[in-house]
Design an enzyme around this catalytic site. Structure first.
Site, mmCIF file in Angstrom:
data_model
loop_
_atom_site.group_PDB
_atom_site.id
_atom_site.type_symbol
_atom_site.label_atom_id
_atom_site.label_comp_id
_atom_site.label_asym_id
_atom_site.label_seq_id
_atom_site.Cartn_x
_atom_site.Cartn_y
_atom_site.Cartn_z
ATOM 1 N N ARG A 151 -19.950 21.492 21.884
ATOM 2 C CA ARG A 151 -19.886 22.891 22.287
ATOM 3 C C ARG A 151 -18.618 23.568 21.763
ATOM 4 O O ARG A 151 -18.654 24.704 21.283
ATOM 5 C CB ARG A 151 -19.970 23.012 23.808
ATOM 6 C CG ARG A 151 -21.271 22.490 24.372
ATOM 7 C CD ARG A 151 -21.394 22.715 25.861
ATOM 8 N NE ARG A 151 -21.581 24.128 26.171
ATOM 9 C CZ ARG A 151 -21.747 24.597 27.396
ATOM 10 N NH1 ARG A 151 -21.720 23.771 28.420
ATOM 11 N NH2 ARG A 151 -21.915 25.878 27.620
ATOM 12 N N ASP A 256 -1.810 19.785 20.337
ATOM 13 C CA ASP A 256 -1.725 20.279 21.711
ATOM 14 C C ASP A 256 -1.763 19.142 22.716
ATOM 15 O O ASP A 256 -1.449 19.335 23.885
ATOM 16 C CB ASP A 256 -2.884 21.238 21.990
ATOM 17 C CG ASP A 256 -2.786 21.898 23.366
ATOM 18 O OD1 ASP A 256 -1.715 22.470 23.663
ATOM 19 O OD2 ASP A 256 -3.760 21.824 24.139
ATOM 20 N N GLU A 261 2.226 12.285 27.790
ATOM 21 C CA GLU A 261 2.563 13.675 28.077
ATOM 22 C C GLU A 261 3.449 13.764 29.311
ATOM 23 O O GLU A 261 3.121 13.160 30.340
ATOM 24 C CB GLU A 261 1.282 14.496 28.265
ATOM 25 C CG GLU A 261 0.452 14.573 26.993
ATOM 26 C CD GLU A 261 -0.798 15.445 27.117
ATOM 27 O OE1 GLU A 261 -1.087 15.907 28.242
ATOM 28 O OE2 GLU A 261 -1.472 15.664 26.103
ATOM 29 N N HIS A 279 -0.155 21.084 25.791
ATOM 30 C CA HIS A 279 -1.479 20.916 26.383
ATOM 31 C C HIS A 279 -1.948 22.236 27.006
ATOM 32 O O HIS A 279 -2.227 22.322 28.209
ATOM 33 C CB HIS A 279 -1.462 19.805 27.428
ATOM 34 C CG HIS A 279 -2.815 19.178 27.633
ATOM 35 N ND1 HIS A 279 -2.990 17.849 27.896
ATOM 36 C CD2 HIS A 279 -4.072 19.704 27.608
ATOM 37 C CE1 HIS A 279 -4.275 17.574 28.033
ATOM 38 N NE2 HIS A 279 -4.958 18.700 27.853
ATOM 39 N N LEU A 280 -2.102 23.239 26.141
ATOM 40 C CA LEU A 280 -2.454 24.585 26.596
ATOM 41 C C LEU A 280 -3.934 24.907 26.442
ATOM 42 O O LEU A 280 -4.334 26.058 26.619
ATOM 43 C CB LEU A 280 -1.645 25.626 25.806
ATOM 44 C CG LEU A 280 -0.126 25.596 25.972
ATOM 45 C CD1 LEU A 280 0.514 26.692 25.122
ATOM 46 C CD2 LEU A 280 0.270 25.759 27.428
ATOM 47 N N GLY A 281 -4.758 23.907 26.131
ATOM 48 C CA GLY A 281 -6.165 24.165 25.861
ATOM 49 C C GLY A 281 -6.875 24.966 26.937
ATOM 50 O O GLY A 281 -7.719 25.811 26.641
#
Length: 529
Positions: A151, A256, A261, A279-281
């Site tokens: 997707r 990202d 992390e 990690h801004l997804g």
């Protein structure tokens, strides 16, 4: 009568509370304050969290009334799913809430790499005017390779085509018809690596995909090419990527996500040809609002005892007790089916034979699709998006019920066709008072094997000495065979061996065994939850 208590442990959008409605006693607590959290959980029926609150075994044990843990987002690293399942607590998330945000961030990384936007900004902010130093490249008429055309991959494709790029993709589970519909050419992974000017990866993180882009793959890329990972940390081997960036094997990378992390110790952070984001997804107002509303609706369903489509660990809902034990069985059959198929499906029949045919078994069709796609697509798979994933891929799905079952009280069979023309089938049942999950058929071979985490399926010409060959190879490699069954239709024809092993088998060992026995089918299927 008191209202069910819903605990909100982190800041969520006002729309989340609105979506819950007036039927609950909504309370707030700082989920990072451990003592306050454990105290507040004592009478909570549900808890809504984001990523900072740790809902571990201790927290679940402190919540005797807890029925559902809702994560307003996709990842579930902060929720102990095993402990929740053991305690009978449902875990839900919002698997589709961030797909647009993730796709847009990916495009942002590609544009930033092409035009050196972060470095140019930093230089100018420090008073440096270096126009010639930051000469970039246009996307127009470049080739973008997408690894994983699910997707998010499809959304990225639609957005990038407006730039006049050629999009190629590697995804062994996408049919040619679906790729054509998206305007994408499907190619092998090697061809994608060799042709692409920009590569973005959107695969699920499994034992097979972890480190799938490493030294060998990076060496196939153009020296002018860039690679982006906004999906899962670890899909790209970070050490190999660092070496390639330093050596100039590739031009740059946009990241990202990371193996660890925050990536405080990562040498990648110091490289001038790397663009990083923390990690801004899913970090947009819209994604957070969608996530909050989605899990609020799931909480309402769970506390009302209805089917919860986005449940991660249990199906929930008003499902007959006679049907419910079949749900995890069918999910595992789905994983076995896709492992055997190893390619794009064109059709899938979910056949329910026996006494179960007298009940409403639509949930078993959903369970089958969830299992089929679990290790195939990058996004989380649930009962709500599994049918959509099938529709997007052009898979014809049918539910067939039949009261006849010759050898077992109930048998569930998944059968279907692969794009290359092969026909695949797997059958399973539950046996005994303990309802043991068993695999009872593969591609027309009859057997009876308890379903375990890791199976190896081999089909070969029936002849003496085969067991000794693979027994020796696995033994020398330190692989313990926990169970084994051989099935055949007739002497001297083809035979099927199904092994249960205690640990994954290295790829080189699998290839040696496959060659040694000249297997026409040889797959390792990991259905570890």
């Amino acid at each position: 009568m008191s209202k069910p208590v819903v605990l909100i442990a982190e800041e969520l959008s006002p729309a989340t509370v609105d979506a819950l409605g007036p039927d609950f006693d909504v309370r707030n607590v700082d989920g990072t304050d451990r003592a306050a959290l454990l105290s507040a959980l004592s009478d909570a029926n549900a808890i809504l969290v984001r990523s900072a609150t740790k809902v571990d075994a201790e927290a679940i044990a402190a919540a005797p009334k807890l029925q559902v843990v809702a994560r307003a987002g996709v990842g579930l690293d902060n929720v102990d799913i095993k402990a929740a399942t053991t305690a009978g607590v449902m875990v839900v998330n919002a698997p589709t809430s961030n797909i647009i945000s993730a796709a847009e961030l990916t495009v942002g990384h590609i544009l930033s790499l092409a035009r050196h936007i972060p470095a140019a900004h930093s230089a100018l902010a420090q008073g440096e005017w270096k126009r010639s130093h930051y000469t970039g490249t246009e996307l127009y008429e470049k080739t973008v390779g997408i690894i994983g055309l699910g997707r998010i991959g499809a959304l990225i494709t639609a957005r990038l085509q407006a730039f006049g790029v050629e999009v190629i993709a590697y995804d062994p589970y996408i049919t040619a018809a679906r790729a054509q519909q998206l305007g994408v050419q499907t190619v092998s992974l090697d061809e994608l690596l060799e042709r692409s000017d920009f590569i973005t990866i959107h695969m699920p993180k499994t034992p097979e995909t972890t480190g799938m882009i490493s030294t060998e793959q990076l060496a196939k890329m153009k020296p002018s090419a860039y690679i982006v990972n906004v999906a899962r940390g670890g899909l790209i081997d970070e050490e190999a990527l660092h070496e390639a960036l330093v050596a100039g094997t590739i031009a740059g990378a946009g990241l990202d996500v990371f193996v660890t992390e925050p990536p405080r110790e990562s040498p990648l952070l110091a490289l001038p040809n790397v663009i990083v984001t923390p990690h801004l997804g899913a970090s947009t107002d819209e994604a957070q609002e969608k996530a909050g509303i989605s899990v609020a609706k799931s909480v309402r369903l769970a506390l009302a005892g209805e089917l919860v489509p986005d449940a991660v660990n249990v199906a929930g809902g008003v499902i007959d007790p006679y049907v419910r034990p079949g749900i995890p069985l069918v999910e595992k059959l789905g994983q076995l089916f896709s492992g055997l198929a190893q390619g794009a499906l064109t059709s899938l029949d979910v056949e329910v034979h026996g006494e179960l045919s007298e009940y409403d078994v639509k949930v078993l069709k959903l369970a089958a699709l969830k299992g089929v796609f679990t290790n195939v697509v990058s996004e989380s798979v649930s009962y709500v998006n599994a049918p959509l994933l099938a529709e997007q891929r052009g898979i014809d799905v049918r539910l067939i019920v039949d009261a006849e079952s010759a050898e077992f009280r109930n048998v569930i069979t998944l059968s279907g066709a692969v794009a290359d023309g092969r026909q695949i089938s797997v059958s399973g049942t539950l046996t005994g008072t303990k309802q043991v999950e068993k695999l009872v058929g593969i591609n027309g071979y009859e057997l009876e094997v308890p379903i375990a985490d890791i199976h190896i399926v081999m089909e070969y010409a029936d002849r003496p000495g085969i067991v000794a060959v693979y027994g020796r190879e696995f033994g020398e490699a330190g692989i313990n065979i926990a169970g084994m069954q051989i099935a055949r239709r007739e002497a001297g024809g083809s035979a099927l061996s199904v092994l249960t092993v205690d640990s994954p088998v290295p790829a080189d060992v699998l290839e040696r065994v496959r060659e040694a026995i000249d297997a026409s089918v040889f797959v390792e299927i990991d259905i570890t939850e």
